[in-house]
Design an enzyme around this catalytic site. Sequence first.
Site, PDB file in Angstrom:
ATOM      1  N   HIS A   1       3.734   1.304  23.001  1.00 19.66           N
ATOM      2  CA  HIS A   1       4.313  -0.019  22.756  1.00 19.66           C
ATOM      3  C   HIS A   1       5.801   0.045  22.438  1.00 19.66           C
ATOM      4  CE1 HIS A   1      -0.001  -1.605  21.724  1.00 19.66           C
ATOM      5  NE2 HIS A   1       0.195  -1.429  23.009  1.00 19.66           N
TER       6      HIS A   1
ATOM      7  N   ARG B   1      -1.087  -8.036  13.037  1.00 18.02           N
ATOM      8  CA  ARG B   1      -2.214  -8.832  13.538  1.00 18.02           C
ATOM      9  C   ARG B   1      -3.110  -9.341  12.411  1.00 18.02           C
ATOM     10  NH1 ARG B   1      -1.861  -4.678  16.823  1.00 18.02           N
ATOM     11  NH2 ARG B   1      -1.059  -5.066  18.899  1.00 18.02           N
TER      12      ARG B   1
ATOM     13  N   THR C   1      -7.258   2.893  14.607  1.00 17.54           N
ATOM     14  CA  THR C   1      -7.224   1.824  15.611  1.00 17.54           C
ATOM     15  C   THR C   1      -8.612   1.233  15.783  1.00 17.54           C
ATOM     16  OG1 THR C   1      -6.906   1.297  17.951  1.00 17.54           O
ATOM     17  CG2 THR C   1      -7.387   3.592  17.425  1.00 17.54           C
TER      18      THR C   1
END
Length: 250
Positions: free
Chosen positions: A131, A46, A200
Amino acid sequence: MGSTCANINMNTDEIRQLQSYIDQSRRIVFFGGAGVSTESGIPDFRSVDGLYHQKYTYPPERIISHSFMLDQPEDFFAFYRDRMLYLDAQPNAAHRKLAELESAGRLAAVVTQNIDGLHQAAGCRNVLELHGSVWRNYCMDCHKDYAIRIITESTGIPRCPCGGMIRPDVVLYEEALDPDVMRRSERYIREADLLIVGGTSLSVYPAAGLTRLYHGPLILINRSETPQDGQASLLIRDSIGEVLAQIRPS
Ligand code: ZN
């Protein structure tokens, strides 16, 4: 080693507090994200850099999506092989310490947003992969399972003998999380006596909402700010590997 020593001096009080929380806990859940793996050399995809735009026509969020995989599978797999697979990466101090905490009977589960299998590589047994994992792959038609080789040793679109396309067992954009993994993660987090969140930004939903199920002491270890910093019983603004490396498992 010089920088490590400086770090220990800087954080002695935070580490002592973290150790004290861990010493009092038997059902710790660790909830981690990309920051846990960046210390093993796996970049967060990202964090888009200019190179993406030079080499790829679309942003990574578009390429790593369900519709893109179906519409432009050749481009999807070119990007996937190039940017999503770090198969030589090794577990770092955070992965190893969590495995030790599990062996010592303190850690109940690791809930991770990462797809690299590094917690298992470090010896952790109860890992809930929100995920999915790059190590598992399956045929979209007959559902036969395939090891990672089918992706790395093929070019173009990986195909099953049945003719179906083989895809990674990872959750792409536009796809829902596995409801069973989600349910089990929710149960572990709800029943935890200590929740440690690390690496995170707590910005990706629904994973980020998991922390709201929990009402005990919350430890947040992250290099940058998160929207839930205010809820933390202990906030450590540092490298997750360097912090956990200083913890004694029992
Ligand atoms: Zn098949």
